[in-house]
Design a protein around this motif. Structure first.
Motif, PDB file in Angstrom:
ATOM      1  N   PHE A 207      60.573  53.502  47.984  1.00 51.69           N
ATOM      2  CA  PHE A 207      61.798  52.773  47.631  1.00 51.69           C
ATOM      3  C   PHE A 207      63.020  53.684  47.737  1.00 51.69           C
ATOM      4  O   PHE A 207      64.080  53.246  48.192  1.00 51.69           O
ATOM      5  CB  PHE A 207      61.673  52.126  46.242  1.00 51.69           C
ATOM      6  CG  PHE A 207      61.015  50.769  46.293  1.00 51.69           C
ATOM      7  CD1 PHE A 207      61.775  49.632  46.564  1.00 51.69           C
ATOM      8  CD2 PHE A 207      59.649  50.616  46.104  1.00 51.69           C
ATOM      9  CE1 PHE A 207      61.189  48.366  46.636  1.00 51.69           C
ATOM     10  CE2 PHE A 207      59.049  49.361  46.176  1.00 51.69           C
ATOM     11  CZ  PHE A 207      59.815  48.234  46.441  1.00 51.69           C
ATOM     12  N   LYS A 210      63.814  53.966  51.480  1.00 52.36           N
ATOM     13  CA  LYS A 210      64.293  52.709  52.061  1.00 52.36           C
ATOM     14  C   LYS A 210      65.702  52.378  51.576  1.00 52.36           C
ATOM     15  O   LYS A 210      66.495  51.764  52.288  1.00 52.36           O
ATOM     16  CB  LYS A 210      63.324  51.576  51.711  1.00 52.36           C
ATOM     17  CG  LYS A 210      62.001  51.679  52.455  1.00 52.36           C
ATOM     18  CD  LYS A 210      62.183  51.388  53.945  1.00 52.36           C
ATOM     19  CE  LYS A 210      60.893  51.619  54.712  1.00 52.36           C
ATOM     20  NZ  LYS A 210      60.991  51.230  56.123  1.00 52.36           N
ATOM     21  N   TYR A 224      70.056  46.093  48.778  1.00 51.13           N
ATOM     22  CA  TYR A 224      68.895  45.250  49.072  1.00 51.13           C
ATOM     23  C   TYR A 224      69.134  44.389  50.307  1.00 51.13           C
ATOM     24  O   TYR A 224      68.234  44.204  51.130  1.00 51.13           O
ATOM     25  CB  TYR A 224      68.541  44.348  47.881  1.00 51.13           C
ATOM     26  CG  TYR A 224      67.409  43.406  48.216  1.00 51.13           C
ATOM     27  CD1 TYR A 224      66.115  43.912  48.419  1.00 51.13           C
ATOM     28  CD2 TYR A 224      67.611  42.039  48.386  1.00 51.13           C
ATOM     29  CE1 TYR A 224      65.062  43.069  48.758  1.00 51.13           C
ATOM     30  CE2 TYR A 224      66.560  41.193  48.729  1.00 51.13           C
ATOM     31  CZ  TYR A 224      65.287  41.714  48.909  1.00 51.13           C
ATOM     32  OH  TYR A 224      64.246  40.896  49.252  1.00 51.13           O
ATOM     33  N   ARG A 433      57.931  38.510  43.837  1.00 49.20           N
ATOM     34  CA  ARG A 433      58.071  39.729  44.634  1.00 49.20           C
ATOM     35  C   ARG A 433      59.530  39.978  45.040  1.00 49.20           C
ATOM     36  O   ARG A 433      60.001  41.113  45.078  1.00 49.20           O
ATOM     37  CB  ARG A 433      57.193  39.628  45.890  1.00 49.20           C
ATOM     38  CG  ARG A 433      55.698  39.790  45.596  1.00 49.20           C
ATOM     39  CD  ARG A 433      54.832  39.067  46.634  1.00 49.20           C
ATOM     40  NE  ARG A 433      53.416  39.219  46.385  1.00 49.20           N
ATOM     41  CZ  ARG A 433      52.725  38.526  45.457  1.00 49.20           C
ATOM     42  NH1 ARG A 433      53.355  37.667  44.674  1.00 49.20           N
ATOM     43  NH2 ARG A 433      51.425  38.714  45.316  1.00 49.20           N
ATOM     44  N   TYR A 434      60.209  38.895  45.395  1.00 52.89           N
ATOM     45  CA  TYR A 434      61.612  39.018  45.791  1.00 52.89           C
ATOM     46  C   TYR A 434      62.436  39.626  44.660  1.00 52.89           C
ATOM     47  O   TYR A 434      63.195  40.585  44.860  1.00 52.89           O
ATOM     48  CB  TYR A 434      62.147  37.638  46.184  1.00 52.89           C
ATOM     49  CG  TYR A 434      63.653  37.558  46.245  1.00 52.89           C
ATOM     50  CD1 TYR A 434      64.359  38.213  47.249  1.00 52.89           C
ATOM     51  CD2 TYR A 434      64.383  36.825  45.293  1.00 52.89           C
ATOM     52  CE1 TYR A 434      65.744  38.143  47.302  1.00 52.89           C
ATOM     53  CE2 TYR A 434      65.766  36.756  45.341  1.00 52.89           C
ATOM     54  CZ  TYR A 434      66.441  37.420  46.346  1.00 52.89           C
ATOM     55  OH  TYR A 434      67.821  37.368  46.407  1.00 52.89           O
ATOM     56  N   GLU A 437      61.490  43.406  44.244  1.00 52.97           N
ATOM     57  CA  GLU A 437      61.950  44.348  45.281  1.00 52.97           C
ATOM     58  C   GLU A 437      63.469  44.462  45.273  1.00 52.97           C
ATOM     59  O   GLU A 437      64.013  45.542  45.524  1.00 52.97           O
ATOM     60  CB  GLU A 437      61.387  44.013  46.674  1.00 52.97           C
ATOM     61  CG  GLU A 437      61.842  42.709  47.282  1.00 52.97           C
ATOM     62  CD  GLU A 437      61.227  42.437  48.671  1.00 52.97           C
ATOM     63  OE1 GLU A 437      60.250  43.100  49.064  1.00 52.97           O
ATOM     64  OE2 GLU A 437      61.742  41.543  49.376  1.00 52.97           O
ATOM     65  N   LYS A 438      64.127  43.381  44.925  1.00 56.71           N
ATOM     66  CA  LYS A 438      65.592  43.416  44.840  1.00 56.71           C
ATOM     67  C   LYS A 438      66.027  44.352  43.700  1.00 56.71           C
ATOM     68  O   LYS A 438      66.858  45.248  43.896  1.00 56.71           O
ATOM     69  CB  LYS A 438      66.109  41.997  44.599  1.00 56.71           C
ATOM     70  CG  LYS A 438      67.598  41.842  44.681  1.00 56.71           C
ATOM     71  CD  LYS A 438      67.957  40.374  44.934  1.00 56.71           C
ATOM     72  CE  LYS A 438      69.345  40.071  44.468  1.00 56.71           C
ATOM     73  NZ  LYS A 438      69.421  39.658  43.045  1.00 56.71           N
ATOM     74  N   LEU A 440      64.329  46.740  42.369  1.00 53.64           N
ATOM     75  CA  LEU A 440      63.944  48.123  42.703  1.00 53.64           C
ATOM     76  C   LEU A 440      64.937  48.745  43.684  1.00 53.64           C
ATOM     77  O   LEU A 440      65.322  49.900  43.549  1.00 53.64           O
ATOM     78  CB  LEU A 440      62.532  48.145  43.297  1.00 53.64           C
ATOM     79  CG  LEU A 440      61.408  47.944  42.282  1.00 53.64           C
ATOM     80  CD1 LEU A 440      60.137  47.442  42.974  1.00 53.64           C
ATOM     81  CD2 LEU A 440      61.108  49.260  41.547  1.00 53.64           C
ATOM     82  N   MET A 441      65.352  47.983  44.668  1.00 51.68           N
ATOM     83  CA  MET A 441      66.298  48.520  45.639  1.00 51.68           C
ATOM     84  C   MET A 441      67.656  48.739  44.991  1.00 51.68           C
ATOM     85  O   MET A 441      68.389  49.654  45.368  1.00 51.68           O
ATOM     86  CB  MET A 441      66.437  47.571  46.843  1.00 51.68           C
ATOM     87  CG  MET A 441      65.259  47.589  47.795  1.00 51.68           C
ATOM     88  SD  MET A 441      65.018  49.184  48.624  1.00 51.68           S
ATOM     89  CE  MET A 441      66.202  49.051  49.962  1.00 51.68           C
ATOM     90  N   HIS A 478      52.592  45.075  51.926  1.00 54.43           N
ATOM     91  CA  HIS A 478      53.966  45.162  52.460  1.00 54.43           C
ATOM     92  C   HIS A 478      54.768  46.387  52.032  1.00 54.43           C
ATOM     93  O   HIS A 478      55.253  47.152  52.860  1.00 54.43           O
ATOM     94  CB  HIS A 478      54.751  43.906  52.070  1.00 54.43           C
ATOM     95  CG  HIS A 478      54.142  42.656  52.590  1.00 54.43           C
ATOM     96  ND1 HIS A 478      52.874  42.230  52.241  1.00 54.43           N
ATOM     97  CD2 HIS A 478      54.616  41.720  53.457  1.00 54.43           C
ATOM     98  CE1 HIS A 478      52.599  41.098  52.853  1.00 54.43           C
ATOM     99  NE2 HIS A 478      53.633  40.760  53.596  1.00 54.43           N
ATOM    100  N   TRP A 479      54.961  46.560  50.729  1.00 54.59           N
ATOM    101  CA  TRP A 479      55.797  47.681  50.272  1.00 54.59           C
ATOM    102  C   TRP A 479      55.202  49.018  50.706  1.00 54.59           C
ATOM    103  O   TRP A 479      55.932  49.973  50.956  1.00 54.59           O
ATOM    104  CB  TRP A 479      55.923  47.639  48.733  1.00 54.59           C
ATOM    105  CG  TRP A 479      56.700  46.451  48.246  1.00 54.59           C
ATOM    106  CD1 TRP A 479      57.592  45.704  48.962  1.00 54.59           C
ATOM    107  CD2 TRP A 479      56.646  45.881  46.923  1.00 54.59           C
ATOM    108  NE1 TRP A 479      58.100  44.692  48.180  1.00 54.59           N
ATOM    109  CE2 TRP A 479      57.538  44.776  46.920  1.00 54.59           C
ATOM    110  CE3 TRP A 479      55.950  46.192  45.761  1.00 54.59           C
ATOM    111  CZ2 TRP A 479      57.744  43.993  45.796  1.00 54.59           C
ATOM    112  CZ3 TRP A 479      56.162  45.398  44.643  1.00 54.59           C
ATOM    113  CH2 TRP A 479      57.041  44.312  44.660  1.00 54.59           C
ATOM    114  N   ILE A 484      59.867  46.342  52.959  1.00 55.83           N
ATOM    115  CA  ILE A 484      60.616  45.873  51.789  1.00 55.83           C
ATOM    116  C   ILE A 484      61.715  44.932  52.290  1.00 55.83           C
ATOM    117  O   ILE A 484      62.478  45.293  53.191  1.00 55.83           O
ATOM    118  CB  ILE A 484      61.210  47.076  51.018  1.00 55.83           C
ATOM    119  CG1 ILE A 484      60.065  47.946  50.498  1.00 55.83           C
ATOM    120  CG2 ILE A 484      62.126  46.595  49.898  1.00 55.83           C
ATOM    121  CD1 ILE A 484      60.490  49.342  50.093  1.00 55.83           C
TER     122      ILE A 484
END
Lengths: 572, 572
Positions: A207, A210, A224, A433-434, A437-438, A440-441, A478-479, A484
């Motif tokens: 993360f 990315k 993100y 998941r969305y 990941e959002k 986290l980013m 995926h991650w 991501i």
């Protein structure tokens, strides 16, 4: 865990397994921030103007020579195309090496294959960031003096690709490739051993990297959104937030209603029987050919992780997995991959090897696989055609009716695993998941909190208790391969599929009665003309949707479809 | 035409089908005129000195670091290696694309595959003729300041490769690729339709171009020698003339004696029975593994034209053809290809992707396939091991003895077709082609006269009347894909195989009793160490032969072997 009633979804279906390691991801990852691109000479306009304007663009490609009134521009455009084609041909070689790696390569060749691919990747990067390419792109000024909109789209995407590729430093790209391989390998073992602690530091690094890459390559976007844009051009997370929150609001009560209702009981002939895998494969190939997969420009193989790979439009390779207990997984999986394959086989030959012939986004690609999987395979008309075929290959099912088969492939049951989820609960897995990941980013959540948030959210949105991280936060690849920003494409694709299919029903006379007779040609041809041939002509999926259906992405259409279908199925 | 008693030979066996279109041929074709290379600081010496000198070079590779006392040389050598490795890795990618093309690719992908390969070929050519590469090669001065003979051999062959590649103009290379494709396509149809008139003008163009290329790339050699050197480094045609004329003198009377003698009658169980092709394949794989083929670094597949391809040493791919009537073709073919494959799998890992790890010449490659095919498979000890296996897979043969099987695979019968010829008459087919291609390259014979000369020579040397050009002058693919100068390698390989095998018998205790028990490891290991690992360390096959056996190529050894074997078999 795979049971009959859950329609199949691949680990990472479609082009994606190959894409992550090879080309499509590379192609997609190179797209820069996209809103609606105005034609030359006009100012940017709102969606209303777009509807009027893009609707007149025909989906058919023009074969008149591409010329310009400005001296030298035609030649410069030809030079640009030669360079772009070369890059794409080299990428095609990488795609074949990737397919071979997944299906044919002996295990001892892993290291030498890695070196071959690295050598090719370095050359492709060199060609993509060549300053002569940059000069041509600049001199062509997004193709504004060219007489062809496909040519202009090539210039536009060539510029985007160049900007993205050259904004990522060589060191960054190298680190990215290494971390993706390392993180993936860690994940394989960590998931097997249910060892989140082993995964956590690697995922944190992923993360972090990315985030850095998103900032470097798409500095104008929120972090993100920079990652998301690699898969879904023209889709800001602000818009996704509102789409998803509306969807969730409507979906959660429907799921509750359906799961409280008395469901259909699948007969033992369909679930307690061994379905010979050779016969399954024969049956799937027969149906894939009926649907329109062109075997002279593709292959069928078996692999543990089904995917569609190869090089569109002339060399599209499907793999499927068959299990004796679950015939529906093999057939649904085949049809899903055929949907991806028809997109790839349907790509413009006239613009072959040029950016405009590529798939528009991961979501649009998924819309094609999901249209065939959900609208067709999981629709009622299909079973008038397919039931006799099931009876032919598996005579013990001879008393099962089309209605029963239709119900069997549409069974709803909230569960732990995204890849086994039904059509109705699938978006809830995606939204979880969305959101993660959002956050986290955007650095508002730390990787160390992932399992806790995951498990709480699973309980809240799906009513499911997560027994282990292996079946929880570590279930997806995926991650761990750096994808991501990818998850939203699944649900965006599902939504687009409904809109495309609704429009097809309007435009193709008696579409569903044709499907019930196994006449898939009209639907395939319509998609070829409206979506596949058009490739990346439009600058975003919304623009494509408007051109084809008259309106942009609309979560309402999706909910309407689900409401209607499942109300009937579950007699709500 | 294929019958049991004729041991199988492929259309173009081994690496050659791939090679012609892809890599090995490219690698081999880049070798420049080679005589015996003197170590640094010594003058060129005669064969006697060589025997003393090269015999002390051990076949095992050294793993001590490669260094030089001269400042900067070690770094320059490392840079050279990086460039050479990159070229080889890209060539490896081409080899996999070539294998895929022959075995997996859908027909509709031919054109896009052609473009991918052309794009890669152009990049490889660019890298091979890069002036930075030239500077490094020049500065390293054939590696004379390096402490490792393998490193020196790399420098030597890097120079040769560069000289050859850069002496061929881009236009010439393009014309060559086009003509090879055009000529091959014409041949496929012309042979089918027995239409020499269609073939003649294309073949004339081919010889004209190859004459030009030989002169440009190897200006110091006679024209034919320039073509020959692409396949058989260090073998001038003057030497080949004398080897072949001696061989012919001795061989013709032996063939006469054998064909007049009362031959062995093959029992109906071995020739009038359908051998299930699936069982044949299983049996062949069992035997190939027994011999030592490493399936974790290779594959087995079925193809119409058997070949061994892929990327040595970690990804070596064998294909075999099975016909129900002729089990011996499948098994002999497999073992022949396994011989090629063991060479490729046995290449040095330490010097992977560097010129020194490559096969030394086409003849040496054939020596490895023919050693296993003729010395082992067609030898008597093998049948003590293999007979129970034949009985196991094909129980109807249970009364056939090892002696009978041995005789069955060694039946002599002069015939029309080279690929179906037995061990004894095979060299006569080769000499006919050698004399013709030499005369054509030297312009002393015109292409239009080919059929007449061919038919007369077949009558004279083999006593066979040629009924049609399709089964005469048009039977082979070689000239039509530009492989002029290739044919001698088959017979040179057969001769070397005898010499290597004789030496193995001396050095490996009880070799033949080991073979009769199916213990192939000692022979495989010996070849690994003496031939495969050594790669292109020596500058010519003669130098290798001297190092391994103590003497250079010797037609006498070959004749002795044939005399002894066939005198016994035919009770002469």
């Amino acid at each position: 865990m795979a049971t009959l009633q859950r329609p199949p979804r691949r680990l990472i279906p479609g082009f994606v397994i190959l894409a992550v390691s090879t080309m499509l991801l590379v192609q997609l990852a190179r797209r820069s921030p996209v809103l609606l691109v105005a034609p030359p000479g006009t100012a940017a306009r709102g969606a209303g103007a777009l509807v009027r304007n893009v609707a007149v663009r025909s989906a058919s490609t023009s074969s008149s020579p591409i010329v310009s009134a400005i001296p030298g521009i035609t030649e410069k455009y030809k030079s640009l195309c030669d360079r772009l084609k070369e890059i794409n041909q080299l990428s095609g070689a990488v795609a074949i090496l990737g397919w071979d790696e997944q299906t044919m390569m002996p295990p001892g060749a892993a290291s030498s294959r890695g070196q071959q691919k690295a050598a090719l990747a370095a050359i492709i990067h060199e060609k993509q960031t060549d300053e002569n390419l940059a000069s041509l792109i600049q001199e062509l000024q997004e193709g504004k003096h060219l007489n062809c909109e496909f040519a202009r789209a090539n210039c536009r995407d060539a510029k985007r690709d160049y900007d993205l590729e050259s904004s990522k430093s060589k060191e960054m790209a190298k680190l990215e490739a290494e971390l993706e391989a390392d993180c993936f390998n860690t994940w394989v073992t960590a998931r097997k051993e249910n060892d989140w602690k082993a995964m956590e530091p690697k995922l944190k690094k992923m993360f972090d990297l990315k985030r850095e890459i998103a900032k470097a390559t798409r500095p104008d976007l929120p972090t993100y959104d920079g990652a998301l844009d690699a898969f879904e051009r023209g889709m800001p997370s602000s818009k996704l937030d509102s789409i998803f929150s509306q969807l969730k609001k409507d979906l959660v009560p429907l799921v509750k209603e359906v799961t409280s209702a008395k469901g259909y009981k699948i007969p033992p002939e369909l679930k307690d029987h061994d379905f010979d895998v050779k016969k399954q494969a024969e049956m799937c190939i027969e149906i894939a050919k009926d649907i329109g997969f062109d075997i002279s420009r593709g292959r069928f193989d078996v692999s543990a992780h089904p995917f569609t790979g190869g090089v569109g439009p002339s060399d599209v390779r499907i793999t499927t997995r068959y299990s004796p207990k679950n015939w529906a997984e093999g057939l649904g999986g085949t049809i899903h991959e055929v949907g991806h394959a028809l997109y790839e086989q349907g790509r413009s030959m006239e613009h072959q090897d040029l950016p405009v012939s590529r798939a528009l986004s991961m979501g649009v690609h998924e819309s094609q696989s999901l249209l065939w999987e959900r609208m067709v395979f999981q629709g009622r008309p299909f079973w008038d055609y397919a039931t006799p075929i099931i009876h032919k290959y598996f005579p013990h099912t001879k008393d099962i009716t089309a209605d029963e088969l239709y119900k069997a492939v549409n069974h709803v049951q909230p569960g732990l695993i995204r890849t086994e989820a039904d059509e109705l609960t699938y978006p809830l897995h995606i939204m979880l998941r969305y959101n993660l990941e959002k956050s986290l980013m955007e650095d508002s959540v730390d990787v160390s909190c992932l399992p806790k948030i995951w498990n709480e959210d699973m309980k809240r949105s799906l009513g499911v208790s997560v027994p282990s991280d292996a079946d929880g936060v570590m279930q997806d690849v995926h991650w761990n391969v750096g994808a991501i920003g990818y998850f939203p494409s699944y649900t965006l694709g599902a939504m687009m599929a409904v809109q495309f299919y609704n429009e097809a029903k309007k435009q193709i006379p008696d579409l569903e009665s044709k499907i019930s007779k196994g006449e898939f040609g009209p639907l395939k041809d319509w998609l070829n003309q409206k979506v596949h041939q058009v490739g990346s002509l439009y600058a975003s999926p919304d623009e494509l949707l408007i051109a084809v259906t008259g309106k942009p992405l609309d979560a309402g259409c999706f909910m309407e479809y689900l409401q209607e279908k499942y109300s009937k199925l579950y007699s709500l």
